[in-house]
Write an enzyme that holds these catalytic residues in place. Structure first.
Site, PDB file in Angstrom:
ATOM      1  N   LYS A  13      -4.359  13.651  -4.332  1.00 34.65           N
ATOM      2  CA  LYS A  13      -3.415  14.742  -4.084  1.00 34.65           C
ATOM      3  C   LYS A  13      -2.328  14.788  -5.159  1.00 34.65           C
ATOM      4  CE  LYS A  13      -2.038  13.245  -0.005  1.00 34.65           C
ATOM      5  NZ  LYS A  13      -2.739  11.956   0.045  1.00 34.65           N
ATOM      6  N   ARG A  88       2.721  14.376   7.689  1.00 36.05           N
ATOM      7  CA  ARG A  88       1.696  13.379   7.973  1.00 36.05           C
ATOM      8  C   ARG A  88       1.532  13.166   9.474  1.00 36.05           C
ATOM      9  NH1 ARG A  88       2.203  10.469   2.670  1.00 36.05           N
ATOM     10  NH2 ARG A  88       0.799   8.683   2.619  1.00 36.05           N
ATOM     11  N   ARG A 122      -6.393   0.135  -8.429  1.00 33.27           N
ATOM     12  CA  ARG A 122      -5.265   0.713  -9.164  1.00 33.27           C
ATOM     13  C   ARG A 122      -4.305  -0.396  -9.632  1.00 33.27           C
ATOM     14  NH1 ARG A 122      -2.298   5.773  -6.438  1.00 33.27           N
ATOM     15  NH2 ARG A 122      -1.716   4.267  -4.843  1.00 33.27           N
ATOM     16  N   ARG A 155       0.447  -2.386  -6.625  1.00 29.89           N
ATOM     17  CA  ARG A 155       1.454  -1.887  -5.691  1.00 29.89           C
ATOM     18  C   ARG A 155       1.264  -2.592  -4.351  1.00 29.89           C
ATOM     19  NH1 ARG A 155       1.664   4.631  -5.216  1.00 29.89           N
ATOM     20  NH2 ARG A 155       1.375   4.267  -3.010  1.00 29.89           N
ATOM     21  N   ARG A 166      -3.477   1.807   5.899  1.00 32.50           N
ATOM     22  CA  ARG A 166      -3.116   3.194   5.565  1.00 32.50           C
ATOM     23  C   ARG A 166      -4.214   4.161   6.015  1.00 32.50           C
ATOM     24  NH1 ARG A 166      -1.987   2.556  -0.654  1.00 32.50           N
ATOM     25  NH2 ARG A 166      -1.342   4.734  -0.686  1.00 32.50           N
TER      26      ARG A 166
HETATM   27  P1  AMP Z   1       2.102   7.966  -0.586  1.00 27.20           P
HETATM   28  O1  AMP Z   1       2.563   7.692  -1.978  1.00 27.20           O
HETATM   29  O2  AMP Z   1       2.075   9.422  -0.238  1.00 27.20           O
HETATM   30  O3  AMP Z   1       0.805   7.265  -0.246  1.00 27.20           O
HETATM   31  O4  AMP Z   1       3.225   7.336   0.382  1.00 27.20           O
HETATM   32  C1  AMP Z   1       3.560   5.964   0.319  1.00 27.20           C
HETATM   33  C2  AMP Z   1       4.196   5.535   1.625  1.00 27.20           C
HETATM   34  O5  AMP Z   1       5.402   6.280   1.857  1.00 27.20           O
HETATM   35  C3  AMP Z   1       3.364   5.770   2.879  1.00 27.20           C
HETATM   36  O6  AMP Z   1       2.394   4.761   3.089  1.00 27.20           O
HETATM   37  C4  AMP Z   1       4.465   5.764   3.955  1.00 27.20           C
HETATM   38  O7  AMP Z   1       4.927   4.458   4.208  1.00 27.20           O
HETATM   39  C5  AMP Z   1       5.582   6.523   3.249  1.00 27.20           C
HETATM   40  N1  AMP Z   1       5.445   7.983   3.475  1.00 27.20           N
HETATM   41  C6  AMP Z   1       5.174   8.942   2.549  1.00 27.20           C
HETATM   42  N2  AMP Z   1       5.143  10.153   3.105  1.00 27.20           N
HETATM   43  C7  AMP Z   1       5.395   9.976   4.425  1.00 27.20           C
HETATM   44  C8  AMP Z   1       5.476  10.862   5.545  1.00 27.20           C
HETATM   45  N3  AMP Z   1       5.281  12.180   5.410  1.00 27.20           N
HETATM   46  N4  AMP Z   1       5.754  10.323   6.756  1.00 27.20           N
HETATM   47  C9  AMP Z   1       5.975   9.010   6.906  1.00 27.20           C
HETATM   48  N5  AMP Z   1       5.887   8.114   5.906  1.00 27.20           N
HETATM   49  C10 AMP Z   1       5.598   8.594   4.662  1.00 27.20           C
END
Ligand code: AMP
Length: 209
Positions: A13, A88, A122, A155, A166
């Site tokens: 994404k 989410r 990654r 990471r 996740r």
């Molecule tokens: P991402 O980079 O989008 O995979 O986000 C990394 C982490 O940020 C996720 O695993 C969550 O811990 C937090 N996070 C990102 N977006 C959200 C969201 N919309 N709601 C809750 N937690 C989020």
């Protein structure tokens, strides 16, 4: 155009959002990036969310929605944006529906096997932020950044344990949004397991750009 990129972690994404940003001149708003920025600056929000993120769990809806609302009020978001990683959960989608009228929801579909391969492979340079992948985009010398020679790191939420969590969180909390937005008639699904150039073509078709 106001749009959401929906899909599991590792579906690409963020990569596609950068391309659409360049093509359309609208901001790419990634809640993951906004949280990571807070963590690295050690803000109050960052300190609150760091351990949640490292485990791969979701930050509570109230904190997330407040952060997004503030971001959407900035002037650059007036003519449109790509929301990547938000909403989410159903309550987040409900909160968003109260403040904006969306034009499109792009749903990125990909198998768990491929997602695990992408995420656990990654690597990132802690110095310059450059991203590598041990199989698809390896550095010239194993484990070392091509640009500055720093030792690459994983990471915290890209370890196998966190990635599996996740994906479970995605299934339980985020996947129900597919039917939620299908009922709203907004969703377009793309095959995110293809190579990046092909996925970008699918995304352009979905957005009619
Ligand atoms: P991402 O980079 O989008 O995979 O986000 C990394 C982490 O940020 C996720 O695993 C969550 O811990 C937090 N996070 C990102 N977006 C959200 C969201 N919309 N709601 C809750 N937690 C989020």
């Amino acid at each position: 155009m106001k749009m959401i990129f929906l899909g599991p972690p590792g579906a690409g994404k963020g990569t596609m959002a950068s391309k659409v940003k360049a093509a359309m001149g609208i901001p790419h708003i990634s809640t993951g990036e906004l949280f990571r920025d807070n963590v690295s600056r050690q803000t109050e929000l960052g300190l609150q969310v760091k351990s949640i993120m490292d485990r791969g769990d979701l930050v509570p809806d109230d904190l997330t929605v407040a952060m997004v609302k503030e971001r959407l009020e900035r002037p650059d978001a007036e003519k449109g944006y790509i929301l990547d990683g938000f909403p989410r959960t159903i309550p987040q989608a409900e909160a968003l529906a109260k403040i904006v009228e969306l034009d499109c929801v792009v749903n990125f579909s990909c198998s768990d096997e491929e997602l695990i391969r992408r995420l656990t492979g990654r690597r990132q340079c802690p110095k310059c932020g450059r991203i590598y992948h041990i199989a698809f985009m390896p550095p010239k010398a194993e484990g070392v950044c091509d640009d500055d020679g720093a030792t690459l790191s994983i990471r915290a939420d890209d370890t196998l344990e966190a990635v599996q969590n996740r994906l479970e969180v995605y299934e339980a909390a985020t996947k129900p949004l597919i039917s939620w937005y299908t009922n709203n008639g907004l969703i377009k699904t793309v095959d995110a397991s293809a190579a990046p150039d092909a996925v970008f073509d699918f995304v352009k078709d979905a957005l009619e750009i």
